[in-house]
Design an enzyme around this catalytic site. Sequence first.
Site, PDB file in Angstrom:
ATOM      1  CB  THR A 160      -0.903   0.036   1.266  1.00  0.00           C
ATOM      2  OG1 THR A 160      -1.315  -1.288   1.573  1.00  0.00           O
ATOM      3  CG2 THR A 160      -2.109   0.886   1.074  1.00  0.00           C
ATOM      4  CE  LYS A 191       4.868   7.366   0.079  1.00  0.00           C
ATOM      5  NZ  LYS A 191       3.441   7.503   0.303  1.00  0.00           N
ATOM      6  CG  ASP A 236       5.211   8.885   7.117  1.00  0.00           C
ATOM      7  OD1 ASP A 236       4.433   8.645   8.071  1.00  0.00           O
ATOM      8  OD2 ASP A 236       4.901   8.683   5.924  1.00  0.00           O
ATOM      9  NE  ARG A 257      -1.153   5.992   9.327  1.00  0.00           N
ATOM     10  CZ  ARG A 257      -1.456   4.729   9.570  1.00  0.00           C
ATOM     11  NH1 ARG A 257      -1.756   4.361  10.804  1.00  0.00           N
ATOM     12  NH2 ARG A 257      -1.450   3.845   8.596  1.00  0.00           N
ATOM     13  CD  GLU A 278      -6.557   5.841   3.477  1.00  0.00           C
ATOM     14  OE1 GLU A 278      -6.888   4.702   3.144  1.00  0.00           O
ATOM     15  OE2 GLU A 278      -5.369   6.201   3.592  1.00  0.00           O
ATOM     16  CB  SER A 327      -5.921   4.358   8.689  1.00  0.00           C
ATOM     17  OG  SER A 327      -5.808   4.954   7.411  1.00  0.00           O
ATOM     18  NE  ARG A 375      -5.224  -2.198   8.659  1.00  0.00           N
ATOM     19  CZ  ARG A 375      -4.228  -2.191   9.540  1.00  0.00           C
ATOM     20  NH1 ARG A 375      -4.471  -2.438  10.809  1.00  0.00           N
ATOM     21  NH2 ARG A 375      -2.983  -1.969   9.153  1.00  0.00           N
TER      22      ARG A 375
HETATM   23  C1  G1P Z   1      -2.940   1.241   6.452  1.00  0.00           C
HETATM   24  C2  G1P Z   1      -4.254   1.970   6.550  1.00  0.00           C
HETATM   25  C3  G1P Z   1      -4.534   2.703   5.260  1.00  0.00           C
HETATM   26  C4  G1P Z   1      -3.373   3.633   4.938  1.00  0.00           C
HETATM   27  C5  G1P Z   1      -2.059   2.862   4.947  1.00  0.00           C
HETATM   28  C6  G1P Z   1      -0.875   3.789   4.795  1.00  0.00           C
HETATM   29  O1  G1P Z   1      -2.985   0.308   5.401  1.00  0.00           O
HETATM   30  O2  G1P Z   1      -5.314   1.089   6.864  1.00  0.00           O
HETATM   31  O3  G1P Z   1      -5.734   3.417   5.372  1.00  0.00           O
HETATM   32  O4  G1P Z   1      -3.548   4.224   3.697  1.00  0.00           O
HETATM   33  O5  G1P Z   1      -1.913   2.165   6.185  1.00  0.00           O
HETATM   34  O6  G1P Z   1      -0.781   4.719   5.837  1.00  0.00           O
HETATM   35  P1  G1P Z   1      -3.288  -1.245   5.628  1.00  0.00           P
HETATM   36  O7  G1P Z   1      -2.273  -1.756   6.629  1.00  0.00           O
HETATM   37  O8  G1P Z   1      -4.673  -1.323   6.198  1.00  0.00           O
HETATM   38  O9  G1P Z   1      -3.166  -1.857   4.271  1.00  0.00           O
HETATM   39 ZN    ZN Z   2       2.609   7.695   7.892  1.00  0.00          ZN
END
Ligand code: G1P
Ligand code: ZN
Length: 542
Positions: A16, A124, A278, A281, A362, A364, A495
Amino acid sequence: MITIHTEPFEGQKPGTSGLRKKVKIFQQARYLENFVQAVFDSIGDFQGKTLVVGGDGRFFNDQAIQIILNMASANGFGHVLVGQHGILSTPAASCVIRKYEAFGGLILSASHNPAGPDEDFGIKYNMGNGGPAPEKITDTIYERTKSITSYQTTAQTHAINLAEIGTTNIGNMKVQVIDSVVDYAELMQSLFDFDAIRTLLAGDFRMCFDAMHAVTGPYAKVILQDMLGASEDSVMNATPLEDFGGGHPDPNLTYAKDLVAMMYGNNAPDFGAASDGDGDRNMILGNHFFVTPSDSLALLAANAETVPAYQGGIAGIARSMPTSGAADRVAQSLGLDCYETPTGWKFFGNLMDADKVTLCGEESFGTGSSHVREKDGLWAVLFWLNILAVRKQSVESIVSEHWQKFGRNYYSRHDYEGVNSDAAHQVLQNVRDQFETLIGSSLADRQVQQCDDFSYTDPIDQSVSQNQGVRVLFEDGSRIIFRLSGTGTQGATIRLYLESYESDSKKQGMDAQDALADLITAANDISQLTELTGMNNPTVIT
Ligand code: G1P
Ligand code: ZN
């Protein structure tokens, strides 16, 4: 330029948020080099162009940057902009890429994952729009890692001094060490009403920002204290450390312990916030009050007119699928489109580039806007401060009024970390296997309306992303969603996302876990989660 023979490593598949592995894996000879070369081989013609490089300052950041600089030169980049001390928060990197019209950037981070010699590292690639590379590119990178036979670097052996701002050369490539904060701070100043925030902070209002010993410390000190006049004690854990002080810099109620204790203690400040490793969030707290990220997105949208940059209106809103529908209700009342995308910030990029949306979020703890192409922790903090400065109410009363107007989306995410991978897949499969019997049946006293594996077709480039979460959707808007994490580095993480809607203001004051209790039980029943994982409780509840 020298060419070094290499052989592929297994599993260099960007997830991701790029490639994330243990530091020890990254430290193997040729490992980082292979991945960087695979990136350079996959992104098109950048001869003579500019690359941005920086990271969250975690262990191995400096060494990785030196390797990347030599390889960038050997591969033909003309110019590299690198943050002082190798530091660039993820949103600041996005800002710098856009401002200087760079070809792209390499961001070194494993976000909120712990740091240190035995912990995680990550890398990344972001594109010229400042946003994470889309799946088409990351797939190409992954394919390339599987067939790579050599990489290019230079014979230069001395390290570039990243401590001093200035310009040097590696071969024909210019290396420019830039201030990590200035460009980002200027961008923030151009968006928000700094005068109003300064007045707020000069009065009785008290705030605390927790940088969690990660990258946002220097940004918070410059912006909140030097530019906005916040008090000396308004930023805690402000010094970035290579191991983040041994902590887990994920801004949620479990990991931001110091801040939570303060905000729920005696004489708590009016406003508390934290950001992650980083800096992309954010968590927002009031005095004895937690704002869910899903509610925060909805609230920012509903109050956008208080912010100079969004005074003229916003184009639309986007949220990831598991994020609660609170923002949808605001979009509807404002007559705006609301897009539902798969998890991961990269899915917002096309919508922002096409001016379809301004605000994105999001569940998260990620919120952001089209000012950059990453989610942005300090931006969200400043947005809240701007709202508080204009509305002159407490965080809690602003949120309560919002619920009265739009209803409350009770929401929670339960994470089961370190699960055996087969068991994790089986949990989702169990639910999938019951799709047909569930539809139309009654579960947790609600009618099941729809069950599916979420699939998304990007409205701009028509690319399709399948299997983005197993969903049980109810007629009353409630939802149970199961997803496997794409960012973990050990075992699998399940999750479980739970949501129910309450329009009656007299019933909006419940604890979320209580309000969602019957959905939690139902989710367990249909998935056999406890039996399969052997875990009675989630590892993290947010
Ligand atoms: C998690 C979060 C997702 C966010 C990502 C990167 O990914 O759930 O919303 O974009 O971290 O910060 P996941 O571990 O669920 O794939
Ligand atoms: Zn981050």
